[in-house]
Design a protein around this motif. Sequence first.
Motif, PDB file in Angstrom:
ATOM      1  N   ALA B  50       3.752  -0.327   3.048  1.00 59.70           N
ATOM      2  CA  ALA B  50       2.917   0.390   4.020  1.00 59.70           C
ATOM      3  C   ALA B  50       1.477  -0.127   3.988  1.00 59.70           C
ATOM      4  O   ALA B  50       0.851  -0.350   5.034  1.00 59.70           O
ATOM      5  CB  ALA B  50       2.953   1.894   3.733  1.00 59.70           C
ATOM      6  N   ALA B  53       1.471  -3.584   5.537  1.00 58.94           N
ATOM      7  CA  ALA B  53       1.699  -3.564   6.987  1.00 58.94           C
ATOM      8  C   ALA B  53       0.406  -3.231   7.726  1.00 58.94           C
ATOM      9  O   ALA B  53       0.078  -3.831   8.749  1.00 58.94           O
ATOM     10  CB  ALA B  53       2.802  -2.567   7.332  1.00 58.94           C
ATOM     11  N   ARG B  54      -0.342  -2.271   7.208  1.00 60.28           N
ATOM     12  CA  ARG B  54      -1.619  -1.918   7.842  1.00 60.28           C
ATOM     13  C   ARG B  54      -2.589  -3.097   7.814  1.00 60.28           C
ATOM     14  O   ARG B  54      -3.257  -3.393   8.796  1.00 60.28           O
ATOM     15  CB  ARG B  54      -2.250  -0.710   7.138  1.00 60.28           C
ATOM     16  CG  ARG B  54      -1.524   0.603   7.407  1.00 60.28           C
ATOM     17  CD  ARG B  54      -2.191   1.758   6.648  1.00 60.28           C
ATOM     18  NE  ARG B  54      -1.419   2.981   6.753  1.00 60.28           N
ATOM     19  CZ  ARG B  54      -1.492   3.828   7.780  1.00 60.28           C
ATOM     20  NH1 ARG B  54      -2.323   3.591   8.780  1.00 60.28           N
ATOM     21  NH2 ARG B  54      -0.742   4.924   7.795  1.00 60.28           N
ATOM     22  N   TYR B  57      -1.410  -5.801  10.260  1.00 60.56           N
ATOM     23  CA  TYR B  57      -1.666  -5.407  11.649  1.00 60.56           C
ATOM     24  C   TYR B  57      -3.137  -5.631  12.001  1.00 60.56           C
ATOM     25  O   TYR B  57      -3.464  -6.215  13.038  1.00 60.56           O
ATOM     26  CB  TYR B  57      -1.287  -3.945  11.839  1.00 60.56           C
ATOM     27  CG  TYR B  57      -1.465  -3.469  13.265  1.00 60.56           C
ATOM     28  CD1 TYR B  57      -0.438  -3.582  14.194  1.00 60.56           C
ATOM     29  CD2 TYR B  57      -2.668  -2.916  13.688  1.00 60.56           C
ATOM     30  CE1 TYR B  57      -0.596  -3.165  15.506  1.00 60.56           C
ATOM     31  CE2 TYR B  57      -2.850  -2.496  15.003  1.00 60.56           C
ATOM     32  CZ  TYR B  57      -1.813  -2.623  15.901  1.00 60.56           C
ATOM     33  OH  TYR B  57      -1.980  -2.212  17.189  1.00 60.56           O
ATOM     34  N   CYS B 116       9.111  -1.904   6.687  1.00 62.69           N
ATOM     35  CA  CYS B 116       8.029  -1.053   7.155  1.00 62.69           C
ATOM     36  C   CYS B 116       7.498  -1.598   8.477  1.00 62.69           C
ATOM     37  O   CYS B 116       7.051  -2.740   8.556  1.00 62.69           O
ATOM     38  CB  CYS B 116       6.957  -1.039   6.081  1.00 62.69           C
ATOM     39  SG  CYS B 116       5.655   0.086   6.434  1.00 62.69           S
ATOM     40  N   TYR B 118       4.908  -1.155  11.592  1.00 64.82           N
ATOM     41  CA  TYR B 118       3.635  -0.522  11.928  1.00 64.82           C
ATOM     42  C   TYR B 118       3.160  -1.056  13.276  1.00 64.82           C
ATOM     43  O   TYR B 118       3.053  -2.267  13.482  1.00 64.82           O
ATOM     44  CB  TYR B 118       2.596  -0.795  10.842  1.00 64.82           C
ATOM     45  CG  TYR B 118       1.288  -0.080  11.087  1.00 64.82           C
ATOM     46  CD1 TYR B 118       1.239   1.308  11.208  1.00 64.82           C
ATOM     47  CD2 TYR B 118       0.091  -0.795  11.188  1.00 64.82           C
ATOM     48  CE1 TYR B 118       0.044   1.963  11.439  1.00 64.82           C
ATOM     49  CE2 TYR B 118      -1.112  -0.140  11.413  1.00 64.82           C
ATOM     50  CZ  TYR B 118      -1.129   1.242  11.542  1.00 64.82           C
ATOM     51  OH  TYR B 118      -2.318   1.888  11.769  1.00 64.82           O
ATOM     52  N   ASP B 119       2.894  -0.131  14.176  1.00 60.61           N
ATOM     53  CA  ASP B 119       2.498  -0.506  15.530  1.00 60.61           C
ATOM     54  C   ASP B 119       1.047  -0.105  15.820  1.00 60.61           C
ATOM     55  O   ASP B 119       0.630  -0.042  16.972  1.00 60.61           O
ATOM     56  CB  ASP B 119       3.432   0.160  16.557  1.00 60.61           C
ATOM     57  CG  ASP B 119       3.392   1.689  16.460  1.00 60.61           C
ATOM     58  OD1 ASP B 119       2.598   2.221  15.650  1.00 60.61           O
ATOM     59  OD2 ASP B 119       4.132   2.354  17.200  1.00 60.61           O
ATOM     60  N   GLU B 122       1.657   4.468  13.837  1.00 60.91           N
ATOM     61  CA  GLU B 122       2.470   5.183  12.865  1.00 60.91           C
ATOM     62  C   GLU B 122       3.224   4.181  11.997  1.00 60.91           C
ATOM     63  O   GLU B 122       3.708   3.167  12.504  1.00 60.91           O
ATOM     64  CB  GLU B 122       3.475   6.061  13.620  1.00 60.91           C
ATOM     65  CG  GLU B 122       4.084   7.162  12.787  1.00 60.91           C
ATOM     66  CD  GLU B 122       5.033   8.045  13.623  1.00 60.91           C
ATOM     67  OE1 GLU B 122       5.876   8.710  13.023  1.00 60.91           O
ATOM     68  OE2 GLU B 122       4.917   8.035  14.865  1.00 60.91           O
ATOM     69  N   VAL B 123       3.317   4.511  10.712  1.00 58.63           N
ATOM     70  CA  VAL B 123       4.114   3.694   9.806  1.00 58.63           C
ATOM     71  C   VAL B 123       5.529   4.264   9.768  1.00 58.63           C
ATOM     72  O   VAL B 123       5.702   5.452   9.478  1.00 58.63           O
ATOM     73  CB  VAL B 123       3.507   3.706   8.382  1.00 58.63           C
ATOM     74  CG1 VAL B 123       4.448   3.040   7.393  1.00 58.63           C
ATOM     75  CG2 VAL B 123       2.147   3.023   8.359  1.00 58.63           C
ATOM     76  N   GLN B 125       9.353   3.788   8.092  1.00 60.49           N
ATOM     77  CA  GLN B 125      10.019   3.090   6.996  1.00 60.49           C
ATOM     78  C   GLN B 125      11.536   3.205   7.109  1.00 60.49           C
ATOM     79  O   GLN B 125      12.062   4.283   7.399  1.00 60.49           O
ATOM     80  CB  GLN B 125       9.546   3.671   5.667  1.00 60.49           C
ATOM     81  CG  GLN B 125       8.043   3.473   5.478  1.00 60.49           C
ATOM     82  CD  GLN B 125       7.596   3.605   4.058  1.00 60.49           C
ATOM     83  OE1 GLN B 125       8.219   4.298   3.274  1.00 60.49           O
ATOM     84  NE2 GLN B 125       6.515   2.922   3.713  1.00 60.49           N
TER      85      GLN B 125
END
Lengths: 187, 187
Positions: B50, B53-54, B57, B116, B118-119, B122-123, B125
């Motif tokens: 998570a 992923a942030r 992004y 995971c 991420y858009d 929202e994450v 999983q």
Amino acid sequence: MLRDTLTFVSSNEEKYREIRGALAGCGVQVARVVLDLPEIQSLDPGEVAAYKARKAYEHLQAGPVLVEDTGLGLVAWSGYPGALIKWVLGAVGEAGLCRQLDAWDDRRATATVVLCLYDGREVRQFVGQTGGTITAAPRGEHGFGWDSIFQPDGFALTYGEMAREDKMKISMRARALDALKNYLQDG
Amino acid sequence: MLRDTLTFVSSNEEKYREIRGALAGCGVQVARVVLDLPEIQSLDPGEVAAYKARKAYEHLQAGPVLVEDTGLGLVAWSGYPGALIKWVLGAVGEAGLCRQLDAWDDRRATATVVLCLYDGREVRQFVGQTGGTITAAPRGEHGFGWDSIFQPDGFALTYGEMAREDKMKISMRARALDALKNYLQDG
């Protein structure tokens, strides 16, 4: 160059006492804050501390920060667990680490403390290292972390069996603190 | 909701092949980028993925990202090493992990894959888990990571002894991919 207050970021009260004691008389006040900051995966405590110091500085916006990270690198394991030692101890404890190592003959280890000072411009690192061996089982009740299973070279006692004053004379933390103190006094 | 391209962040070509194969026919293109991003210290692959992923992004600014992290949690070691498994393998190898565990009778383990997604909002999983045991020594040449020392429950072979097609039918990665696929098809 430095303000007269350093913010030491740590949840560990005993480390704070050690650091405050060592820097007494050096013209710098040490405050402590507890901050839940991300620690990156690395065996190298210097890398972990530098990342954390930058994050702490950004978050606090209150002048120079001091961050400590420690590592216990085993020779037989190519330096592992290093800065990840707390996860090993959290999972299997000091006795468990001794047992994990039982399948190897070489029980040598290097204990490292890195103090990382960040003033928003430059990361400065003060490193102390002590060589030793991992004992067959934990011994002694003093100290914290892996003190009970680390026997420094040239001594028959583990850090956990030494009084705090004796340990401080020879510990890797004392060496890192000496380096920091010299820097602060010269600055 | 999702664009038709997902960016999978990974340096692992074989994982990319597995993921691209599993999502074929589900209307989503999967691209791959190699990014050197910080991974935080945690036993939980979901937490590591998570965070990553942030960061991916923010760095890429190119739509939804997909990040995978894996963990191998040993029952005797309270879930350690979990997401830190790569450091153990990097230090002592698969055979070394088997030896570390020799002092314990319980060799059960849970293998976890977390995908995971991420858009920017929202994450999400998608988790796959497989129970198994750690073998006494590595067996088999297929796969990657800890495949040669993980024998899934109900089988006499390690992942490393199975052909890729057979492993994919039962692996924790296949389960996580199924969950992701269902989500993408429903969305």
